[in-house]
Design an enzyme around this catalytic site. Structure first.
Site, PDB file in Angstrom:
ATOM      1  N   ARG A  49       0.797  -1.226   0.000  1.00 56.02           N
ATOM      2  CA  ARG A  49       0.000   0.000   0.000  1.00 56.02           C
ATOM      3  C   ARG A  49       0.825   1.269   0.000  1.00 56.02           C
ATOM      4  O   ARG A  49       0.553   2.204  -0.756  1.00 56.02           O
ATOM      5  CB  ARG A  49      -0.901   0.060   1.249  1.00 56.02           C
ATOM      6  CG  ARG A  49      -2.246  -0.566   1.073  1.00 56.02           C
ATOM      7  CD  ARG A  49      -2.703  -1.122   2.401  1.00 56.02           C
ATOM      8  NE  ARG A  49      -1.774  -2.151   2.812  1.00 56.02           N
ATOM      9  CZ  ARG A  49      -1.867  -3.419   2.447  1.00 56.02           C
ATOM     10  NH1 ARG A  49      -2.884  -3.815   1.761  1.00 56.02           N
ATOM     11  NH2 ARG A  49      -0.959  -4.315   2.798  1.00 56.02           N
ATOM     12  N   THR A  50       1.819   1.334   0.862  1.00 55.14           N
ATOM     13  CA  THR A  50       2.507   2.620   1.002  1.00 55.14           C
ATOM     14  C   THR A  50       3.218   2.971  -0.300  1.00 55.14           C
ATOM     15  O   THR A  50       3.067   4.068  -0.830  1.00 55.14           O
ATOM     16  CB  THR A  50       3.483   2.578   2.190  1.00 55.14           C
ATOM     17  OG1 THR A  50       2.746   2.173   3.337  1.00 55.14           O
ATOM     18  CG2 THR A  50       4.085   3.943   2.455  1.00 55.14           C
TER      19      THR A  50
ATOM     20  N   LYS B  19      25.545  -3.389  -2.244  1.00 54.05           N
ATOM     21  CA  LYS B  19      27.010  -3.356  -2.422  1.00 54.05           C
ATOM     22  C   LYS B  19      27.687  -2.646  -1.255  1.00 54.05           C
ATOM     23  O   LYS B  19      28.886  -2.441  -1.256  1.00 54.05           O
ATOM     24  CB  LYS B  19      27.356  -2.579  -3.695  1.00 54.05           C
ATOM     25  CG  LYS B  19      26.816  -3.171  -4.974  1.00 54.05           C
ATOM     26  CD  LYS B  19      27.248  -2.257  -6.135  1.00 54.05           C
ATOM     27  CE  LYS B  19      26.643  -2.709  -7.446  1.00 54.05           C
ATOM     28  NZ  LYS B  19      26.854  -1.676  -8.485  1.00 54.05           N
TER      29      LYS B  19
ATOM     30  N   ARG C 291      11.342   4.095   2.845  1.00 55.85           N
ATOM     31  CA  ARG C 291      11.050   3.163   3.951  1.00 55.85           C
ATOM     32  C   ARG C 291      12.319   2.404   4.269  1.00 55.85           C
ATOM     33  O   ARG C 291      13.027   1.961   3.356  1.00 55.85           O
ATOM     34  CB  ARG C 291       9.954   2.188   3.532  1.00 55.85           C
ATOM     35  CG  ARG C 291       9.790   1.036   4.525  1.00 55.85           C
ATOM     36  CD  ARG C 291       8.583   0.218   4.266  1.00 55.85           C
ATOM     37  NE  ARG C 291       7.370   0.930   4.648  1.00 55.85           N
ATOM     38  CZ  ARG C 291       6.166   0.375   4.684  1.00 55.85           C
ATOM     39  NH1 ARG C 291       6.012  -0.890   4.365  1.00 55.85           N
ATOM     40  NH2 ARG C 291       5.108   1.082   5.044  1.00 55.85           N
TER      41      ARG C 291
ATOM     42  N   HIS D  29       5.482   6.226  11.285  1.00 54.70           N
ATOM     43  CA  HIS D  29       4.916   6.022   9.940  1.00 54.70           C
ATOM     44  C   HIS D  29       3.942   7.180   9.691  1.00 54.70           C
ATOM     45  O   HIS D  29       2.728   6.997   9.660  1.00 54.70           O
ATOM     46  CB  HIS D  29       4.219   4.664   9.887  1.00 54.70           C
ATOM     47  CG  HIS D  29       3.879   4.178   8.518  1.00 54.70           C
ATOM     48  ND1 HIS D  29       3.911   4.984   7.396  1.00 54.70           N
ATOM     49  CD2 HIS D  29       3.499   2.939   8.086  1.00 54.70           C
ATOM     50  CE1 HIS D  29       3.559   4.270   6.343  1.00 54.70           C
ATOM     51  NE2 HIS D  29       3.302   3.027   6.733  1.00 54.70           N
TER      52      HIS D  29
HETATM   53  C1  NCD Z   1       1.997  -0.862   8.165  1.00 53.97           C
HETATM   54  C2  NCD Z   1       3.492  -0.662   8.268  1.00 53.97           C
HETATM   55  O1  NCD Z   1       4.224  -0.854   7.291  1.00 53.97           O
HETATM   56  O2  NCD Z   1       3.912  -0.287   9.357  1.00 53.97           O
HETATM   57  N1  NCD Z   1       1.593  -1.069   6.852  1.00 53.97           N
HETATM   58  C3  NCD Z   1       1.273   0.028   6.113  1.00 53.97           C
HETATM   59  O3  NCD Z   1       2.128   0.798   5.736  1.00 53.97           O
HETATM   60  N2  NCD Z   1      -0.018   0.250   5.883  1.00 53.97           N
HETATM   61  C4  NCD Z   1       1.447  -1.856   9.101  1.00 53.97           C
HETATM   62  C5  NCD Z   1       2.043  -3.220   9.133  1.00 53.97           C
HETATM   63  O4  NCD Z   1       2.958  -3.568   8.375  1.00 53.97           O
HETATM   64  O5  NCD Z   1       1.557  -4.001   9.950  1.00 53.97           O
END
Ligand code: NCD
Length: 306
Positions: A51-52, A80, A101, A129
């Site tokens: 999703r993100t 590397k 991320r 997040h």
């Molecule tokens: C979450 C995350 O990555 O922290 N997912 C997301 O981005 N919607 C929640 C999760 O991974 O449980």
């Protein structure tokens, strides 16, 4: 250069403006379809995501912009041995804005200090997040008509769940939010969250292991997945992973106006039978995530152009 690393990097007024813009994008998408023409977003994902990453990419495409990036560390030069700092200095030469991320807490902050373009934290370890939090706040505001005067239950892995930590920090700035923290003893909210956020802001809170006992008091139930990748020991994960499974039967005592939220991905913690319940909001949350990221990209690019 304005970046978004922690949700508190935005004032409450700015969050309100992002919500207003996101609602306007939902109502008038055509008005925004050329706003980022000629701009590039880089998505640097050193950890898995559906999703993100895809919502950032869809957001940029719907603004008329383009996207470059990678979706796993193994396909980038970090395999590397390249440092995060060098990677972002490089990507700053190619892109106008970066979403990153990383499994290490603080990596996006370091990146933001080295990049010459805005950096958005798309999740750093068990820490923060902020864009999921923006999606959550937009969802709460659309479902409830306001953010405040409500009892919010967080259920599941409150120790490692970064979406929980970011959202509680965000909610601590609104009026009259009561927290109910529902978890197994081993996955309770970290002590620093209690002292530095919950108690410091005088938020009323209760901790329990028992979801059934508190269900009827909740206006929002925020379910979470047990974060397998942050456990040191697989046996502990297996013992704890099914601590809570939300079913239609468990919702019998809940308010009719309850909103069930989940950042997704879900594993077992919400039975698919709940998806048909009008109180289930988690797929709306997914959609809201794209719109609020559009609003955020627009804001950060506008500020970078000043
Ligand atoms: C979450 C995350 O990555 O922290 N997912 C997301 O981005 N919607 C929640 C999760 O991974 O449980």
């Amino acid at each position: 250069m304005r970046s978004l690393i922690n949700i508190t990097d935005l004032t409450l007024d700015e969050i309100d403006e992002l919500i207003v813009t996101a609602n306007d994008i939902i109502a008038n998408p055509a008005k925004y379809s050329e706003k980022c023409r000629g701009k590039k977003l880089a998505t640097l994902f050193f950890e898995p995501s559906t999703r993100t990453r895809l919502s950032f990419e869809a957001a940029m495409y719907e603004l008329g912009g383009n996207v470059i990036g990678f979706s796993e560390a193994s396909s980038s030069s970090s395999a590397k041995g390249e440092s995060v700092s060098d990677t972002v200095r490089t990507v700053s030469c190619y892109a106008d804005i970066i979403a990153m991320r990383h499994p290490k807490e603080g990596a996006p902050l370091v990146a933001s200090m080295k990049a010459s373009v805005p950096v958005i934290n798309a999740g750093d370890g068990g820490h923060n997040h902020p864009t999921q939090t923006l999606a959550d706040l937009l969802t709460i505001s659309r479902e409830k008509g306001k953010i405040g005067d409500m009892t919010v239950g967080f259920c599941g892995d409150l120790k490692f769940g970064r979406t929980v930590h970011s959202l509680i920090v965000a909610l601590s700035r609104y009026e009259n939010i009561r927290l109910v923290l529902i978890s197994p003893d081993e996955l309770r909210i970290p002590e620093y969250m209690k002292t530095d956020v919950i108690k410091k802001n005088n938020m009323p809170y209760a901790e329990t292991n028992d979801l059934d006992e508190v269900m009827s008091s909740l206006d929002i139930l925020y379910m979470t997945r047990v974060q397998r990748e942050r456990f040191f020991n697989e046996a502990d994960y297996i013992r704890l992973k099914d601590s809570y499974i939300l079913t239609p039967e468990k919702l019998l005592t809940a308010k009719s106006g309850l909103s069930v939220m989940h950042p997704l991905p879900r594993v077992n913690e919400i039975s698919t039978a709940v998806d048909e319940d009008p109180r289930a909001c988690y797929f709306k949350q997914v959609m809201n995530g794209k719109f609020i990221r559009m609003a955020l990209i627009l804001k950060l690019l506008e500020e970078a152009a000043k």
